[in-house]
Design a protein around this motif. Structure first.
Motif, short mmCIF file in Angstrom:
data_model
loop_
_atom_site.label_atom_id
_atom_site.label_comp_id
_atom_site.label_asym_id
_atom_site.label_seq_id
_atom_site.Cartn_x
_atom_site.Cartn_y
_atom_site.Cartn_z
N HIS A 19 0.37 3.13 8.51
CA HIS A 19 1.04 4.10 7.62
C HIS A 19 2.48 4.35 8.08
O HIS A 19 3.41 4.29 7.28
CB HIS A 19 0.27 5.43 7.61
CG HIS A 19 -1.09 5.34 6.98
ND1 HIS A 19 -2.03 6.32 7.08
CD2 HIS A 19 -1.67 4.36 6.23
CE1 HIS A 19 -3.12 5.97 6.43
NE2 HIS A 19 -2.93 4.79 5.92
N ILE A 22 4.72 1.25 7.54
CA ILE A 22 5.08 1.00 6.13
C ILE A 22 6.10 2.02 5.64
O ILE A 22 7.15 1.66 5.10
CB ILE A 22 3.81 1.02 5.24
CG1 ILE A 22 2.95 -0.23 5.53
CG2 ILE A 22 4.17 1.09 3.76
CD1 ILE A 22 1.66 -0.31 4.74
N THR A 25 9.62 1.72 7.30
CA THR A 25 10.41 0.58 6.84
C THR A 25 10.86 0.78 5.39
O THR A 25 12.01 0.53 5.05
CB THR A 25 9.60 -0.73 6.96
OG1 THR A 25 8.93 -0.74 8.21
CG2 THR A 25 10.51 -1.93 6.86
N LEU A 36 6.98 -3.16 -2.70
CA LEU A 36 6.15 -3.47 -1.54
C LEU A 36 5.25 -4.64 -1.92
O LEU A 36 4.50 -4.56 -2.90
CB LEU A 36 5.32 -2.25 -1.16
CG LEU A 36 4.24 -2.42 -0.09
CD1 LEU A 36 4.84 -2.82 1.24
CD2 LEU A 36 3.44 -1.13 0.07
N HIS A 38 2.18 -7.14 -0.83
CA HIS A 38 1.08 -7.25 0.14
C HIS A 38 0.01 -8.18 -0.40
O HIS A 38 -0.09 -8.39 -1.61
CB HIS A 38 0.50 -5.87 0.45
CG HIS A 38 -0.14 -5.22 -0.75
ND1 HIS A 38 -1.42 -5.48 -1.15
CD2 HIS A 38 0.37 -4.34 -1.66
CE1 HIS A 38 -1.70 -4.78 -2.25
NE2 HIS A 38 -0.62 -4.08 -2.58
N VAL A 46 -3.45 -0.28 4.51
CA VAL A 46 -2.26 -0.80 3.81
C VAL A 46 -2.36 -0.43 2.33
O VAL A 46 -1.39 0.05 1.74
CB VAL A 46 -2.15 -2.33 3.98
CG1 VAL A 46 -1.04 -2.89 3.09
CG2 VAL A 46 -1.90 -2.69 5.44
N ALA A 50 0.06 1.87 0.10
CA ALA A 50 0.68 1.29 -1.10
C ALA A 50 0.46 2.20 -2.31
O ALA A 50 1.37 2.40 -3.12
CB ALA A 50 0.10 -0.10 -1.37
N HIS A 53 2.84 5.00 -2.11
CA HIS A 53 4.18 4.50 -2.44
C HIS A 53 4.35 4.37 -3.95
O HIS A 53 5.37 4.76 -4.52
CB HIS A 53 4.38 3.15 -1.75
CG HIS A 53 5.70 2.50 -2.05
ND1 HIS A 53 6.90 3.10 -1.76
CD2 HIS A 53 6.00 1.29 -2.62
CE1 HIS A 53 7.89 2.28 -2.14
NE2 HIS A 53 7.37 1.20 -2.67
N LEU A 86 9.71 -4.62 1.52
CA LEU A 86 8.82 -4.91 2.66
C LEU A 86 7.68 -5.81 2.20
O LEU A 86 7.19 -5.69 1.08
CB LEU A 86 8.24 -3.59 3.20
CG LEU A 86 7.17 -3.67 4.29
CD1 LEU A 86 7.73 -4.24 5.58
CD2 LEU A 86 6.57 -2.28 4.55
N CYS A 88 3.81 -6.91 3.57
CA CYS A 88 2.74 -6.63 4.52
C CYS A 88 1.74 -7.78 4.49
O CYS A 88 1.23 -8.13 3.42
CB CYS A 88 1.99 -5.35 4.14
SG CYS A 88 2.95 -3.87 4.38
N LEU A 117 5.84 -6.72 7.85
CA LEU A 117 4.92 -5.96 8.70
C LEU A 117 3.64 -6.76 8.85
O LEU A 117 3.00 -7.12 7.85
CB LEU A 117 4.63 -4.58 8.09
CG LEU A 117 3.70 -3.66 8.90
CD1 LEU A 117 4.08 -2.20 8.69
CD2 LEU A 117 2.23 -3.86 8.59
N ASP A 119 -0.11 -6.71 10.17
CA ASP A 119 -1.26 -5.95 10.66
C ASP A 119 -2.06 -6.90 11.54
O ASP A 119 -2.81 -7.73 11.05
CB ASP A 119 -2.07 -5.44 9.48
CG ASP A 119 -3.40 -4.82 9.92
OD1 ASP A 119 -3.60 -4.65 11.13
OD2 ASP A 119 -4.22 -4.54 9.04
#
Lengths: 416, 416
Positions: A19, A22, A25, A36, A38, A46, A50, A53, A86, A88, A117, A119
């Motif tokens: 968290h 994310i 950034t 974002l 992912h 994540v 999201a 966001h 970003l 992920c 990022l 994980d």
């Protein structure tokens, strides 16, 4: 960890690390954009970040995975639009063990000037994450450390703006009274793990061998099983398979009685009533899903005993559901004898939960002629995933899904 | 805890409990208003959450405290405007031990229909928080439990809407992998503490007696000391005093060498260069501030040894700064002999940190006639607080603060 000490921050959990990583950034990249990107199989931490966001006006791009659960690096590259803040990507999946092409994606992100990022919660016990990641998240309890220790690394040079109420602790990146004893224990346990890997026999290779044995033997020992995840590019210690006509919850209880504690991504074992988003994204069977994690030091004898116990456990659950074992009828004969309407039969499974709708489909398909259809009415979310998966496993034609007054109508045409 | 099991959630720390409690209540009360009322001496976790709330468009009302650090319940009532969403009040202060009128404020809040969040971190070891609070926050390490366990209780009937990315854990109020071993240890330690209080001698009363001894003896043993906090309505185990002409950092090191680990709210010991907001709100001396916490079971002999060691520790620090002990000159004589301008002298303490500006003031005051002034130029944030506090302690007239090219000019008139 594969980072400098001053790049590392301790958080209360891997979830907190994800968290913070994310949002820190995204906030720092706000001028660059609010997208974002992912993968569809990221950990729920994540996905939850999201969602927040998106609710705050951000945009999301979910990159699909193949049937093994792996993204194509090119698909991530295609999502690196001008407004991407970003990316992920997990190093390896937490449910099926499939490794992602992190190094390749990191190179593509670097080229595009977009932070990545990673994980690394699943893979860090086995070694530092590869590639030029910008932000890294992990969790100590995954390598046998204590709970209460997440790890957030932000590479020097990465723009980062921590969000939420903060204090002076952990470089202003993670508030609250620090858990020093747990952090020390986490460091000691990782050090011990790495030291053992350097000096002793290769535990990763040993566990990998045991997992290979499970992957090979389970389909031989248990009928109607789908082993999922990438067979090669995977975590050493984790294997997942799904068993047709089985209620995951009951199977877990059976195995628990025999001393095996396993997990499941089936809807029947979760409180949400939807099957694992990972299995859904992969498009594989979710019912009777079993995830076996081999802890560090798992003995060969334990694996053998598991393989001994599993077939009977599955058989007894199936028996309780009255599943006819491979009940395929003499084909020509039945097709001739039945005088079903070409429209086929309708099976009402409304109000019934996984694995009942698929079991009723399997029973009904023998009663329609080749070319005839079975329409399953179901309001169970798992049916949407498991009926097509059943068709693929049993080589029947999945015609599609139609809207219904309640739930949906899933149409299957008998091939043979 | 003083709540039902289903009202309680475990968080990674007391700070997380405060943050979640504040944002969860504010979000649920958004239609009622966006004003957050809190005392001026709340824990920094409350103030940091308040800053975030204000940055997001919320409004704040800070309720002042008296010189003992206590709010007047009437002042809180006066702040309960129609747009007040939440009141935050600590049960007792973490730096000076002063208890707040929680029960009275809770009754006023209930009457006004405004929820009250009580930060009970300091007092919970000694018993459940009083009054009809709506939300309660605490931390297990404060009662000798392990770090990593915060507690958030939300009373049934309180509107609460958890914020941020969440998961299914802890009733959807605190995300991340739970720290079960630490939670069990926290519960066991609190249970042991309460059991001891019921069956054994009254530890709170015993520690209270020891603190009373420190409060009485320190001003006798050490010249120019101000003991702060409410002398009666206070935590049993905590006592705070400030020593004129002393650098808190050096004093802490002196005491540490003698085996005493104490805290300080002085700017000289913090990285922020501003003195404790608690001492500032109380308007008491901040320099040479020492906070003594007596752990459960502290022996009388330890307290006696502390009282033995302290005077020499303070004396040696003062000596290093060349502080003349009670250097008050023969008054009439000096006032007659000097021919200072009526405007008095100016002391340039720019660039010098606490306690230097106050020491230079003390040295200079003897050189001006009665009625004359000393103007201290200082850019040390602590001077703003400590020069008026020095005047009060030494019965000199604090004229006020004037703007200066750098820092500020603090004007003091000699009374005698």
């Amino acid at each position: 960890m594969g980072c400098r000490p001053d790049e590392l921050t301790f958080t209360p959990s891997g979830t907190h690390a994800v968290h913070s990583g994310i949002f820190g950034t995204l906030a720092a990249r706000r001028r660059a954009g609010r997208r974002l990107v992912h993968s569809a199989v990221e950990h729920s931490s994540v996905l939850h970040a999201a969602e927040v966001h998106e609710a705050a006006g951000g945009t999301l791009t979910e990159v699909a995975v193949d049937r093994t659960g792996r993204v194509a690096a090119g698909d991530v590259a295609a999502a690196l639009g001008t407004d991407t803040a970003l990316v992920c990507l997990q190093s390896a999946n937490h449910e099926v063990g499939t490794e992602q092409p992190v190094e390749e994606v990191a190179a593509l992100c670097r080229e595009a000037g977009v932070p990545l990022l990673v994980d690394a919660a699943q893979s860090l016990p086995w070694g530092p994450a590869p590639g030029a990641w910008s932000v890294l998240a992990a969790s100590a309890h995954k390598w046998g450390g204590p709970p209460g220790v997440g790890l957030l690394a932000v590479r020097k040079g990465t723009r980062f703006s921590p969000q939420g109420p903060l204090d002076e602790r952990e470089s202003g990146r993670s508030p609250g009274f620090g858990n020093l004893p747990a952090v020390v224990a986490a460091a000691a346990s990782l050090r011990a793990l790495r030291a053992a890997a350097e000096t002793g026999p290769d535990e990763a290779a040993r566990l990998r061998g045991l997992v290979e044995r499970i992957r090979a033997r389970v389909p031989e020992l248990v009928p109607d099983v789908e082993v999922v995840g990438d067979p090669v590019r995977r975590l050493p210690h984790l294997v997942t398979f799904s068993c047709l006509y089985v209620d995951g919850e009951t199977l877990l209880q059976e195995l628990d009685r025999s001393g095996f504690s396993v997990s499941s991504g089936s809807s029947c074992t979760s409180s949400t009533l939807t099957p694992s988003h990972v299995l859904r994204a992969m498009g594989v069977l979710s019912e009777g899903n079993v995830r076996v994690s081999l802890p560090y030091g798992t003995g060969e004898a334990d694996v053998e005993r598991f393989l001994e116990v599993l077939p009977e456990a599955v058989r007894s659950v199936r028996e309780r559901f009255g599943v006819p074992v491979r009940e395929a009828p003499a084909r020509g004969e039945e097709a001739a004898e039945t005088e079903e309407e070409p429209a086929g039969v309708v099976v009402d499974s409304l109000g019934k939960r996984c694995p009942i709708p698929v079991i009723e489909l399997a029973k009904a398909i023998g009663g329609v002629p080749v070319g005839g259809t079975v329409t399953v009415l179901s309001d169970d979310e798992a049916a949407r995933q498991d009926i097509p998966a059943w068709c693929a496993m049993r080589d029947q034609e999945y015609v599609g899904e139609q809207p219904a007054e309640r739930g949906a109508a899933y149409v299957v045409r008998r091939r043979g």
